[in-house]
Design a protein around this motif. Structure first.
Motif, short mmCIF file in Angstrom:
data_model
loop_
_atom_site.label_atom_id
_atom_site.label_comp_id
_atom_site.label_asym_id
_atom_site.label_seq_id
_atom_site.Cartn_x
_atom_site.Cartn_y
_atom_site.Cartn_z
N ARG A 1 5.21 56.79 39.87
CA ARG A 1 5.77 56.95 40.76
C ARG A 1 5.13 57.25 42.06
O ARG A 1 5.47 57.34 43.01
CB ARG A 1 6.41 58.75 40.54
CG ARG A 1 7.52 58.08 39.06
CD ARG A 1 8.98 57.92 39.36
NE ARG A 1 9.38 58.43 40.68
CZ ARG A 1 10.43 59.32 40.82
NH1 ARG A 1 10.35 60.08 38.79
NH2 ARG A 1 10.96 59.78 41.62
N TRP A 2 3.84 57.56 42.07
CA TRP A 2 3.50 57.53 43.03
C TRP A 2 3.17 56.19 43.66
O TRP A 2 2.85 56.45 44.92
CB TRP A 2 1.75 58.72 42.74
CG TRP A 2 0.52 58.64 43.74
CD1 TRP A 2 1.27 59.13 45.02
CD2 TRP A 2 -0.40 58.32 43.98
NE1 TRP A 2 0.53 59.27 45.69
CE2 TRP A 2 -0.98 58.98 44.85
CE3 TRP A 2 -1.29 57.87 42.84
CZ2 TRP A 2 -2.91 58.02 45.24
CZ3 TRP A 2 -2.48 57.68 43.05
CH2 TRP A 2 -3.05 57.43 44.75
N LEU B 1 5.82 55.18 45.73
CA LEU B 1 5.83 56.35 46.94
C LEU B 1 4.99 55.77 47.78
O LEU B 1 5.30 55.49 48.80
CB LEU B 1 5.93 57.40 46.97
CG LEU B 1 6.90 58.18 46.01
CD1 LEU B 1 6.40 59.82 45.95
CD2 LEU B 1 7.76 58.37 46.30
N GLN C 1 8.14 66.34 44.74
CA GLN C 1 9.41 65.94 44.14
C GLN C 1 9.17 64.92 43.01
O GLN C 1 10.12 65.26 41.60
CB GLN C 1 10.53 65.50 44.80
CG GLN C 1 11.87 65.69 44.03
CD GLN C 1 13.34 64.98 44.91
OE1 GLN C 1 12.70 65.25 46.05
NE2 GLN C 1 14.40 64.79 44.80
N ALA C 2 8.56 64.15 43.15
CA ALA C 2 8.82 62.71 42.05
C ALA C 2 8.13 63.63 40.74
O ALA C 2 8.21 63.33 39.57
CB ALA C 2 8.31 61.89 42.81
N ASN D 1 6.10 52.47 49.34
CA ASN D 1 7.59 51.90 50.11
C ASN D 1 7.29 52.89 51.50
O ASN D 1 7.92 52.62 52.52
CB ASN D 1 8.83 53.07 48.69
CG ASN D 1 9.10 52.24 48.11
OD1 ASN D 1 9.10 51.46 47.76
ND2 ASN D 1 9.23 53.06 46.35
N GLY D 2 6.51 53.47 51.58
CA GLY D 2 6.44 53.84 53.47
C GLY D 2 5.56 52.53 53.74
O GLY D 2 6.05 51.68 53.49
N GLU E 1 13.74 61.89 52.06
CA GLU E 1 13.65 61.09 51.23
C GLU E 1 12.77 61.75 50.07
O GLU E 1 12.62 62.98 50.30
CB GLU E 1 12.62 60.78 52.16
CG GLU E 1 11.67 61.82 53.03
CD GLU E 1 10.42 61.13 53.87
OE1 GLU E 1 9.34 62.07 54.50
OE2 GLU E 1 10.36 59.60 54.19
N THR E 2 12.06 60.90 49.60
CA THR E 2 11.01 61.21 47.96
C THR E 2 10.34 61.44 47.98
O THR E 2 9.34 60.86 48.68
CB THR E 2 11.71 60.85 46.96
OG1 THR E 2 13.07 60.81 46.89
CG2 THR E 2 11.17 61.36 45.81
N SER E 3 9.74 63.23 47.80
CA SER E 3 8.33 63.88 48.65
C SER E 3 7.40 63.01 47.08
O SER E 3 8.03 63.46 45.63
CB SER E 3 8.01 64.80 49.27
OG SER E 3 8.75 65.69 47.60
N PHE E 4 6.22 63.32 47.11
CA PHE E 4 5.09 63.30 45.45
C PHE E 4 5.74 64.35 44.81
O PHE E 4 5.57 64.35 43.28
CB PHE E 4 4.09 62.75 46.46
CG PHE E 4 3.02 62.71 44.95
CD1 PHE E 4 2.95 62.11 43.45
CD2 PHE E 4 2.37 64.11 44.91
CE1 PHE E 4 2.34 62.34 43.07
CE2 PHE E 4 1.49 64.02 43.64
CZ PHE E 4 1.57 63.34 43.11
#
Length: 390
Positions: free
Chosen positions: A101-102, A105, A44-45, A108-109, A39-42
């Motif tokens: 992006r934040w 995310l 990484q984004a 999508n949680g 999964e993409t973390s904050f």
């Protein structure tokens, strides 16, 4: 001459070092971002949006440092301001994209944040306004002439942008009232029904049942009646009218209808379906079936399944579904019936008087007819005499 050559050597070292550092950051970013993750973390984004502006900023800072080393910063005064302006635009764009992006995310949680669309728009507006102010400060623009006419411009803009301001205030009011969120099915007063796909500062986008996107101003939604069919829960109750002819066993009707509901895939098992005996209609027994569906947009398909199943079940069981009928009777002109009037018993005097009165009336009628005949004969005689004289 030696000093000038040394300065150019320093510029080459600074600019070359900046380019090498930027290239190293690009390679490191590709390696870091190329790793597989569940999964993409904050972090990484954010790094995906930062590494490109960071590399460009290092190169621009190296070029600016080279100009300072050569002592050319005062000769072309536009270059430092231009470099600073590019840096402001780059990092403002990066900040806006990081905020989006934040928020994505967060959405999508597991937890859904209803404030996310509004916060995204406010964040974009705030960062853009800050970038504009920085650019004004970098280029040292004189705002006094603009501020002198701010009063008149404010009045003009107030009249020109009153709809936009109304939509902005309407959007804020809808957010604080928690009227709806993305994914909800709403029904607006003018018979528009659909799913909310986007909530912006100025308007709300709705995808109708006909797969058409409709943009509705927030001021309109704030001033009209909006029915949120997805709140407080996603499932929705339907009321389906059913009728049966008089003489039908109501328990049999209930048994058949509930069996049909069990076979319908769109009808929820919990809460369980119920059939209510509402009233004795003019020509039928009136029932109402109450069932629940998982989503408001499957309402018509669920009603279609139930109606088809009930019709087939009633047909197999021999239950008649009545419909209004009207019978009309007509009387013919040559009616053979005769009407006779008789005297009331015990009223002989009245009957005799009535007979005498009838006789007198008949005599009067005969006399009248005789007088009429005499008048006709006199008129004929006078007409003959007149002819003879002529």
């Amino acid at each position: 001459m030696v000093g000038l050559e040394q300065n150019w050597l320093d510029v080459a070292v600074v600019v070359g070092g900046a380019i090498v550092l930027a290239w190293a950051i690009r390679l490191g970013s590709r390696y870091y971002l190329g790793q597989e993750r569940t999964e993409t973390s904050f972090g990484q984004a954010a790094f995906e949006e930062v590494h490109t502006p960071l590399s460009i900023s290092i190169v621009l800072v190296g070029i600016g440092s080279g100009l300072l080393t050569l002592g050319l910063s005062d000769a072309p005064p536009v270059i430092p301001e231009l470099i600073a302006s590019v840096l402001v635009v780059l990092w403002a764009r990066a900040a806006i994209r990081i905020g989006r992006r934040w928020i994505a995310l967060l959405q999508n949680g597991e937890t859904s944040y209803e404030f996310a669309p509004m916060f995204e728009n406010l964040w974009t507006l705030t960062v853009s306004l800050g970038a504009v102010l920085l650019l004004v400060s970098i280029w040292d623009l004189e705002l006094t002439p603009f501020l002198a006419s701010a009063g008149i411009a404010g009045i003009v803009l107030g009249f020109a942008a009153q709809d936009a301001i109304g939509n902005l205030i309407g959007g804020v009011a809808l957010y604080f009232d928690n009227t709806y969120k993305i994914g909800d099915v709403i029904h607006v007063e003018d018979d528009m029904r659909g799913t909310v796909t986007d909530v912006g500062i100025r308007s709300t986008t709705v995808l109708t049942e006909d797969n058409v996107l409709v943009t509705v101003p927030n001021a309109v939604l704030n001033s009209t009646e909006v029915v949120n069919e997805s709140a407080p829960q996603r499932h929705m109750r339907l009321r389906i009218p059913i009728s049966a002819a008089y003489g039908t066993d109501h328990e049999l009707v209930e048994e058949l209808v509930l069996e049909v509901c069990e076979e319908c895939s769109l009808v929820r098992e919990r809460p369980s379906p119920k059939l209510l005996f509402l009233e004795f209609g003019d020509s039928a027994l009136e029932f109402e079936l109450r069932v629940y569906v998982n989503h408001p947009l499957v309402e018509k398909r669920a009603i279609d399944q139930v109606n088809r199943g009930v019709y087939e079940a009633f047909d197999e069981a021999g239950i008649t579904i009545p419909f209004p009928q009207r019978e009309l009777s007509f009387l013919e002109d040559d009616d053979p019936r005769e009407f006779q009037f008789s005297e009331r018993p015990g009223d002989e005097s009245g009957g005799a008087d009535g007979a005498n009165d009838s006789s007198e009336s008949a005599s009067s009628s005969s006399g009248g007819r005789a007088d009429s005949s005499d008048r006709d004969e006199d008129a004929g005689s006078r007409a003959t005499a007149a002819d003879d004289e002529t």
